[in-house]
Design a protein around this motif. Sequence first.
Motif, short mmCIF file in Angstrom:
data_model
loop_
_atom_site.label_atom_id
_atom_site.label_comp_id
_atom_site.label_asym_id
_atom_site.label_seq_id
_atom_site.Cartn_x
_atom_site.Cartn_y
_atom_site.Cartn_z
N GLY A 153 1.47 -1.19 0.24
CA GLY A 153 -0.03 -0.21 0.49
C GLY A 153 1.26 1.28 0.19
N ARG A 154 0.30 2.86 -0.69
CA ARG A 154 1.16 3.67 -0.80
C ARG A 154 2.02 4.08 0.87
NH1 ARG A 154 0.45 8.93 -1.29
NH2 ARG A 154 -1.07 9.36 -0.39
N LEU A 155 0.78 4.39 1.48
CA LEU A 155 1.49 4.74 3.19
C LEU A 155 2.05 3.95 3.29
CD1 LEU A 155 1.58 7.65 4.93
CD2 LEU A 155 -0.29 6.58 5.97
N THR A 206 13.84 -7.59 -5.87
CA THR A 206 13.98 -6.93 -4.44
C THR A 206 14.54 -5.78 -4.67
OG1 THR A 206 12.71 -9.31 -3.53
CG2 THR A 206 13.95 -7.41 -2.14
N LEU A 207 15.78 -6.21 -4.67
CA LEU A 207 16.83 -5.00 -4.91
C LEU A 207 16.18 -3.97 -5.36
CD1 LEU A 207 19.70 -3.72 -3.11
CD2 LEU A 207 20.57 -4.87 -5.53
N ALA A 208 15.74 -3.88 -6.44
CA ALA A 208 15.17 -2.28 -7.34
C ALA A 208 14.48 -1.81 -6.56
CB ALA A 208 15.06 -2.72 -8.44
N THR A 209 13.68 -2.19 -5.21
CA THR A 209 12.58 -1.42 -5.18
C THR A 209 12.98 -0.80 -3.28
OG1 THR A 209 11.77 -3.55 -3.13
CG2 THR A 209 10.85 -3.09 -5.57
N LEU A 264 7.67 2.81 5.24
CA LEU A 264 8.72 1.81 5.64
C LEU A 264 10.09 2.15 4.66
CD1 LEU A 264 6.33 -1.83 4.67
CD2 LEU A 264 8.19 -0.54 6.38
N ARG A 265 10.14 2.60 3.26
CA ARG A 265 11.11 3.65 2.42
C ARG A 265 11.90 4.11 4.36
NH1 ARG A 265 11.44 1.91 -2.22
NH2 ARG A 265 12.80 3.77 -3.06
N LEU A 266 11.11 5.12 4.58
CA LEU A 266 11.84 5.77 5.47
C LEU A 266 12.63 5.25 6.33
CD1 LEU A 266 12.04 9.36 5.79
CD2 LEU A 266 10.21 8.97 7.58
#
Length: 393
Positions: free
Chosen positions: A139-141, A164-167, A146-148
């Motif tokens: 999902g977007r949020l 997976t690495l590419a994300t 998680l990226r943060l």
Amino acid sequence: MTTALFVAHTAAPSGAELATLRLVSALRDQGRLGVAMVYTEDGPMVERMRARGVETRVLRGRFDSRAMTIGSGPLRLVTGFAGLLRLGWSLGATARELGAHVVVAESSKALVMGAVAARRARVPLVWQVHDRLARDYFGRLPTLVLRLLGRLFSRGYLANSRTTLATLPVGRRPALVAYPGVELGPDLPRRDQRPPADTVVAVVGRLSPWKGQDVLLRALAATKVRPRQVFLIGGTFFDEEPYRAELERLARDLALPVTFTGHVDDPAEYLRDTDILVHSSVLPEPFGQVVVEGMHAGCAVIASTPGGPAEIVQPGVDGLLVPGGDERQLTTALDTLIGDPALRTELATAARTRAKDFDITETAHTVATFLYDIAQRNGAAGTPHSAERAPHG
Ligand code: GLC
């Protein structure tokens, strides 16, 4: 010796936890890195990990691992998050006690706990990522959050595939593709590929909508020659019972000869008796251990693209690939294989060889070096072990 502490939020035997079991026990057997495991709930993986001789702790908290599954409401998210932080604090104490030099988080929830623990124990945190960090899955949020979190807390990444690495928000941090592997024993004897009308088809994996078992059932209903037997091998661990009921209904309505085995600890027993293994995920599969397991067991494999399977299968050589979610193309691929036992034998023979490229001991070697380097770079390496200097790929 440098010690790595692995952390998992669930002890259910699902793909990520099984991959962790294989990796951690291979690391332990190699003896180049000390290893320990912490689960934050009890479950079947605890005993299985201990049986491999790995120091394993269970850290119980008031945290319910289901509280933060995809789609839960905001209140559950907040209380779930607070629970993770509390557990992270005690995890930090455990990390100190076990003399860990690096903490490895095995999931996004483990990342949150690991972030707190690593601070408390003053050691670096590595995120071993088993899922694509992408909107279509989280999902977007949650993806943004998680990226943060990854950017803020992770000193390095282990990804289960290039997909997976590419994300991942790697930036300048060290990152390694560490393919989950199979534990390669000798090629076990298996039965020959059966004639078309006797074909046995299997799919292995949690019964979950994104794994696309319903797509497979519909595709099977349209084949020219129906298989004699279809095994749906896999459990429901994370609120997936309604999907199982839906699959049972579908199998009945389509009059397909389906057996639901539930969770099976060692699917290899079924796979040695299976002619065609199908992987039918409708979202890009991060890696897809079942594809390698099926190849190792000498099945003819059909797998979904895009994603990890496209990094494993060489189409037409050691298996077939079809676009995930495309029922018609899956039917075509099934027709091709069901109708041609000789082709199945040819693909399956090549597949057994290809599976050897995914030997978990190889992965464990590169992971040991990676973790040692990260611990050292962050001044937490412990006494170097002589074998840690051994050259390898
Ligand atoms: C997750 C992924 C799967 C992968 C496994 C091991 O279960 O969905 O693709 O094989 O982790 O990394």
